[in-house]
Scaffold this motif. Sequence first.
Motif, PDB file in Angstrom:
ATOM      1  N   ASN A   1      58.244  34.872  23.815  1.00 51.43           N
ATOM      2  CA  ASN A   1      57.255  35.660  23.072  1.00 51.43           C
ATOM      3  C   ASN A   1      56.665  34.862  21.911  1.00 51.43           C
ATOM      4  OD1 ASN A   1      57.582  37.901  24.718  1.00 51.43           O
ATOM      5  ND2 ASN A   1      59.167  38.803  23.428  1.00 51.43           N
TER       6      ASN A   1
ATOM      7  N   ARG B   1      54.104  32.457  23.301  1.00 53.40           N
ATOM      8  CA  ARG B   1      52.901  33.166  23.745  1.00 53.40           C
ATOM      9  C   ARG B   1      52.067  33.608  22.540  1.00 53.40           C
ATOM     10  NH1 ARG B   1      55.104  37.022  26.078  1.00 53.40           N
ATOM     11  NH2 ARG B   1      55.214  36.143  28.161  1.00 53.40           N
TER      12      ARG B   1
ATOM     13  N   ARG C   1      50.172  30.687  21.071  1.00 51.00           N
ATOM     14  CA  ARG C   1      49.006  30.326  21.879  1.00 51.00           C
ATOM     15  C   ARG C   1      47.886  31.341  21.705  1.00 51.00           C
ATOM     16  NH1 ARG C   1      52.974  29.294  25.910  1.00 51.00           N
ATOM     17  NH2 ARG C   1      52.428  31.276  26.910  1.00 51.00           N
ATOM     18  N   THR C   2      48.252  32.625  21.680  1.00 47.88           N
ATOM     19  CA  THR C   2      47.241  33.678  21.553  1.00 47.88           C
ATOM     20  C   THR C   2      46.536  33.603  20.209  1.00 47.88           C
ATOM     21  OG1 THR C   2      48.505  35.142  22.997  1.00 47.88           O
ATOM     22  CG2 THR C   2      46.850  36.164  21.600  1.00 47.88           C
TER      23      THR C   2
ATOM     24  N   GLN D   1      53.751  41.314  29.635  1.00 50.24           N
ATOM     25  CA  GLN D   1      52.670  40.587  28.966  1.00 50.24           C
ATOM     26  C   GLN D   1      52.288  39.324  29.727  1.00 50.24           C
ATOM     27  OE1 GLN D   1      53.421  40.016  24.787  1.00 50.24           O
ATOM     28  NE2 GLN D   1      54.111  42.129  24.531  1.00 50.24           N
ATOM     29  N   SER D   2      53.259  38.711  30.375  1.00 55.42           N
ATOM     30  CA  SER D   2      52.933  37.523  31.181  1.00 55.42           C
ATOM     31  C   SER D   2      51.970  37.879  32.316  1.00 55.42           C
ATOM     32  CB  SER D   2      54.212  36.926  31.773  1.00 55.42           C
ATOM     33  OG  SER D   2      55.058  36.452  30.761  1.00 55.42           O
TER      34      SER D   2
ATOM     35  N   ARG E   1      47.683  37.044  31.375  1.00 53.98           N
ATOM     36  CA  ARG E   1      47.529  35.706  31.938  1.00 53.98           C
ATOM     37  C   ARG E   1      46.044  35.417  32.178  1.00 53.98           C
ATOM     38  NH1 ARG E   1      50.007  36.728  38.030  1.00 53.98           N
ATOM     39  NH2 ARG E   1      48.606  38.426  38.652  1.00 53.98           N
TER      40      ARG E   1
END
Length: 236
Positions: free
Chosen positions: A167, A170, A173-174, A231-232, A236
Amino acid sequence: MSVFARLVEHLADLLTPLFHASAAAAAIVLFTALVRLLVHPLSRAAARGRRARVALQPKIDALRARHARDPERLQRAVLELHAQEKVSPLSGCLPGLLQLPAFFLLYHLFSSTTIGGESNSLLDHRLFTAPLGGRWTDALADDGMFGPAGLVYLGLFALVAAVATVNYRRTRRTMAAQPAPVTGGDQVPGLAAVTRVTPFLSFFTLVSVAVVPLAAALYIVTSTAWSAAEQSLLYR
């Protein structure tokens, strides 16, 4: 509470042939999965809302530049924009909020010694050797960190740490992919600090698992793992 206790007991009875003494723990995992499955449509809506908010970001930045000296006018303009585009700024909060009642039910169920005036038999159930009504501090006091119950918690901590790391990456990156909000050409005060701290919030789950009853910790671990997988797929 009595109705919920009977539900957990019935699920445990159904799972006993497969999980034996840990059937109640498996029932909690199954219950958590059912709750997350019910909330999944809202999670999908939240994902759509998040993508829509990202698409609105250039327009919001333009409004910030236009109303840099009038915060109240800026707020009204942003709300009008969301209403015009039919995008709710709060849609991402609903899945988490709707899970709170289920978590608190489990927390109180495995924190109470009596239910409906009778002894709480659920407290006799275990995950391997760790009581579902116990906490990490109880495991440390009984046999130490590497005792039978302590090893159960170490396994949960390892799982939570792995999910939190996923998490964390991610979220980094977000947030890196999203443009930073601006006001009159300057970064919003405090935004940089929030941006640095936000990715680490996923590790707060470790603290929660350490302080709540083991049954509630199982809910947290299962729900967190579900969220990571969900969420993956959705983002994506």
